[in-house]
Scaffold this active site. Structure first.
Site, short mmCIF file in Angstrom:
data_model
loop_
_atom_site.label_atom_id
_atom_site.label_comp_id
_atom_site.label_asym_id
_atom_site.label_seq_id
_atom_site.Cartn_x
_atom_site.Cartn_y
_atom_site.Cartn_z
N GLU A 18 0.82 -1.21 0.00
CA GLU A 18 0.00 0.00 0.00
C GLU A 18 0.86 1.26 0.00
OE1 GLU A 18 -3.07 -0.21 -0.60
OE2 GLU A 18 -3.26 -2.38 -0.30
N HIS A 21 1.78 2.06 -3.54
CA HIS A 21 0.65 2.75 -4.21
C HIS A 21 0.64 4.23 -3.82
CE1 HIS A 21 -1.10 -0.75 -5.98
NE2 HIS A 21 -1.57 -1.28 -4.87
#
Length: 356
Positions: A18, A21
């Site tokens: 994450e 991202h």
């Protein structure tokens, strides 16, 4: 212990995923509304810039909310700061980060422990059960089967139209109605063992075995990186085939234990076993497998996964127009439901493993 190791490894892998991202989005000026470590109810939060950082109650994952990846950003509005290529880069960054970490970990293991190599022309006897037919025949743990009736084991053969590794011919010999002679290496000595076992359904010869494992030393970490890269490329088709088979098995026989997919219970057990047998290197090996699996699985073009969302962006590029927000939302929701059902069935299979 296994559960703690599993949670730590999974959580680190997800935070890295994450986080990649997040960084890929912020580097392009996209707005990230939230970054959560953990899932479920929020127990702590603070805001920095446009992003609210959250600590959630369940340490089983995490998420980022990137505004420009939502359906509303595909209508050509001026506020959308991510181009189609930018969206692909953001989506690809997560799996890529896990892939890179897996290669770095694998290289460290190879540099320290050597590169494991599997010899499918040898069957290694790992355990002989007490008072079994194998023990009575004189088979011992550590014996290496090299031939049956004087014929060396092949690397691979075709059985019923499917490829099968040569070391599995030991199973054929055990089940054969004809007398067979097994030729083992015990140290530097060749040992002939005449099978006295008469196989019938449910009977056990009493050996646990697998292909022989060799170790190739490497000169330094950079050489280990090259080996790790080569191994990671070889893993991809095997992993995709395993995922496809596992998904099929999960939906056709949800309560039957599968060797292709493992849920939290089986994964925690595997983590504990690898830690007990290999210490820190076992834990690092488990972390390598988790990160490699997470990278490959997320790139499968299933709606809801990174691969599925990348596919949607590519389809819109080919159509030269965005999908309607409702269309994209429905596609992603369908994929999300599919993944939730799949995870639930995998969990049921896990429970079936541990409950007789």
């Amino acid at each position: 212990m296994g559960l703690i190791i599993w949670l730590l490894v999974i959580q680190i892998a997800v935070i890295l995923h994450e986080g990649a991202h997040y960084l890929a989005a912020r580097m392009q000026g996209a707005k990230v509304s939230a970054f959560s470590v953990g899932m479920g109810p929020i127990i702590a939060r603070f805001k920095r810039g446009e992003t609210e950082f959250r600590l959630s109650a369940l340490p089983i994952g995490g998420y980022v909310l990137i505004d420009d990846l939502g359906p509303e950003s595909l209508e050509g509005q001026k506020k959308a700061r991510l181009t189609p290529l930018g969206k692909i880069l953001v989506l690809f960054a997560g799996p890529l980060s896990n892939w890179v970490l897996a290669i770095l970990l694998m290289a460290g293991i190879f540099a320290s422990q050597g590169v494991p190599q599997t010899d499918y022309t040898r069957a290694s006897i790992r355990r002989v059960l007490p008072d079994s037919a194998a023990e009575k025949d004189g088979v011992k743990a550590g014996d290496i089967l090299i031939a049956i009736d004087g014929k060396p084991l092949p690397e691979q053969e075709i059985v019923d139209g499917q490829p099968r590794m040569g070391y599995l011919k030991l199973q054929d010999a055990i089940r054969s109605k004809e007398p067979n002679t097994l030729i083992f290496l015990r140290g530097n000595e060749k040992i002939n063992v005449k099978l006295s076992f008469e196989w019938k359904p449910g009977a056990r010869y009493g050996v646990e075995y697998g292909p022989k494992q060799n170790v190739k030393p490497v000169a330094n970490y950079f050489a280990a990186l090259g080996e790790a890269w080569n191994q990671s490329i070889k893993i991809v088709p095997q992993a995709l085939q395993s995922f496809a088979k596992g998904i099929t098995q999960t939906f056709t026989a949800p309560l039957a234990p599968s060797s292709e997919v493992a849920g939290p219970v089986a994964s925690a057990q595997a983590a504990g076993a690898m830690a007990r047998e290999g210490g820190i290197w076992g834990v690092l090996t488990f972390a390598t497998l988790v990160n490699m699996s997470l990278a490959i699985f997320n790139l499968i073009p299933i709606p809801g996964l990174d691969g599925g969302r990348i596919l949607l962006v590519l389809i819109q590029l080919l159509l030269r127009r965005p999908l309607q927000p409702a269309q994209e939302a429905m596609i992603n929701f369908t994929g999300f439901v599919f993944l939730m059902v799949f995870m639930f069935l995998v969990f049921l299979g896990d429970i079936a493993r541990v409950i007789p």
